[in-house]
Each structure stands twice: as C-alpha cells, then as structure tokens.
Design a protein around this motif. Structure first.
Motif, PDB file in Angstrom:
ATOM      1  N   PRO A   1      -2.119  41.199   1.721  1.00 11.37           N
ATOM      2  CA  PRO A   1      -2.063  39.520   1.491  1.00 11.37           C
ATOM      3  C   PRO A   1      -3.636  39.060   2.031  1.00 11.37           C
ATOM      4  O   PRO A   1      -3.590  38.421   3.113  1.00 11.37           O
ATOM      5  CB  PRO A   1      -1.002  39.113   2.305  1.00 11.37           C
ATOM      6  CG  PRO A   1      -0.725  39.818   3.053  1.00 11.37           C
ATOM      7  CD  PRO A   1      -0.902  41.172   2.639  1.00 11.37           C
TER       8      PRO A   1
ATOM      9  N   LEU B   1       0.654  31.886   0.250  1.00  7.80           N
ATOM     10  CA  LEU B   1       0.207  33.119  -0.179  1.00  7.80           C
ATOM     11  C   LEU B   1       0.615  34.396   0.697  1.00  7.80           C
ATOM     12  O   LEU B   1       0.576  35.626  -0.119  1.00  7.80           O
ATOM     13  CB  LEU B   1      -1.498  32.956  -0.163  1.00  7.80           C
ATOM     14  CG  LEU B   1      -2.101  31.969  -1.113  1.00  7.80           C
ATOM     15  CD1 LEU B   1      -3.490  31.953  -0.916  1.00  7.80           C
ATOM     16  CD2 LEU B   1      -1.606  32.295  -2.549  1.00  7.80           C
TER      17      LEU B   1
ATOM     18  N   TRP C   1       2.959  37.071  -1.542  1.00  8.28           N
ATOM     19  CA  TRP C   1       2.082  38.424  -1.966  1.00  8.28           C
ATOM     20  C   TRP C   1       3.029  39.533  -2.038  1.00  8.28           C
ATOM     21  O   TRP C   1       4.017  39.659  -1.364  1.00  8.28           O
ATOM     22  CB  TRP C   1       1.371  38.520  -0.888  1.00  8.28           C
ATOM     23  CG  TRP C   1       0.566  39.824  -1.193  1.00  8.28           C
ATOM     24  CD1 TRP C   1      -0.852  40.119  -2.207  1.00  8.28           C
ATOM     25  CD2 TRP C   1       0.639  41.207  -0.799  1.00  8.28           C
ATOM     26  NE1 TRP C   1      -1.081  41.439  -2.129  1.00  8.28           N
ATOM     27  CE2 TRP C   1      -0.373  42.219  -1.329  1.00  8.28           C
ATOM     28  CE3 TRP C   1       1.513  41.754   0.099  1.00  8.28           C
ATOM     29  CZ2 TRP C   1      -0.333  43.352  -0.801  1.00  8.28           C
ATOM     30  CZ3 TRP C   1       1.651  43.239   0.284  1.00  8.28           C
ATOM     31  CH2 TRP C   1       0.550  43.918  -0.123  1.00  8.28           C
TER      32      TRP C   1
END
Length: 147
Positions: free
Chosen positions: A17, A110, A114
């Motif tokens: 990520p 995020l 991921w």
C-alpha cells in the motif's frame, strides 16, 4: 547495479500500500511541523500537556512506513492511522490545521482498502471444466411397498 534496483521499484511498489503509506507519513510530517509554527505574534509552545503533539505525528510517520514495509499487517496499521487522524483534531492543532488530518484519513483508508494482486499465472488459466451432473436419483417412496 543501481539501474536494476531502480527497475525493480515499480514491481515492489505495486506489492504494497505505497500511496496510503506515503500519505500517512506526509500527514505526520505536516502535523509535526504545524506544531512548530509561529503565526504572527502567537508562538505555539509544546510542554508536558503538548507531548501528544509530538507523539501523534511520529506515530503517523512510523505507521505509514511500516504499512509499506510490512503489508501483511496493513489493516491494523491503517485503522490506527485513521484513529490517530481523527484524534489529531483535538490533540495536534486541529489536526495540523485540517490538512494533516485529511491526509492521514485518506492514507489510512487507502492502507485498509489495499489488496494484494493475485498471482499472474492463476488469472491467465481458464477455469477447469465442471464435472458432469450424475443421473438424477429417484426419491424412495414414503410408504414402503407403494411406488
């Protein structure tokens, strides 16, 4: 030698990520430096009660780097980044004047969202043919001797 390492970087970056980790680390740096600012005649002092104004940004940077280096634990790191981002609103100058809080929240999302890519050879194979259905079995009568 250096060019081969540079060529391997995109493949390394896709396996972790990366963007979320970078945003979390940037959020920590922004929060840290927002506590060291002089705004006009106002100087922000960090004392014993302001220790969290140093610890939270350092943790954000550390968690962003750890999320990139150990993607197996990404959900744990991402959730902690999200919690620290929200808490920074009251702990670190309104979350680094809202910029650090937003960067940290987006980075944490995020990191949590991921997912590692599947192996390339597994996606290129065609699915195996399904086995043929066996002949249907006629149910036995409920009452013996009757059909």
């Amino acid at each position: 030698m250096a060019s081969s390492r540079l060529a391997m970087f995109p493949a390394w970056r896709c396996q972790r990520p990366f963007v979320g980790g970078i945003l979390a680390a940037l959020a920590g740096m922004e929060m840290f430096f927002s506590g060291q600012l002089d705004v006009g005649n106002i100087h922000v002092q960090v004392g014993i009660e302001g220790l969290q104004a140093t610890i939270i940004p350092v943790l954000m940077v550390l968690l962003g780097i750890l999320a990139m280096l150990m993607p197996v634990h990404r959900i744990f790191y991402g959730v902690i980044v999200l919690v620290l981002s929200v808490y920074s609103l009251i702990g670190v100058n309104l979350g680094g004047f809202f910029i650090g809080m937003l960067l940290g929240a987006i980075g944490g999302i995020l990191i949590v969202a991921w997912m590692p890519k599947k192996a390339a050879h597994a996606t290129s194979q065609e699915p195996a043919e399904a086995p043929a259905d066996p002949a249907p079995v006629e149910p036995a009568p409920l009452v013996p001797g009757r059909s």
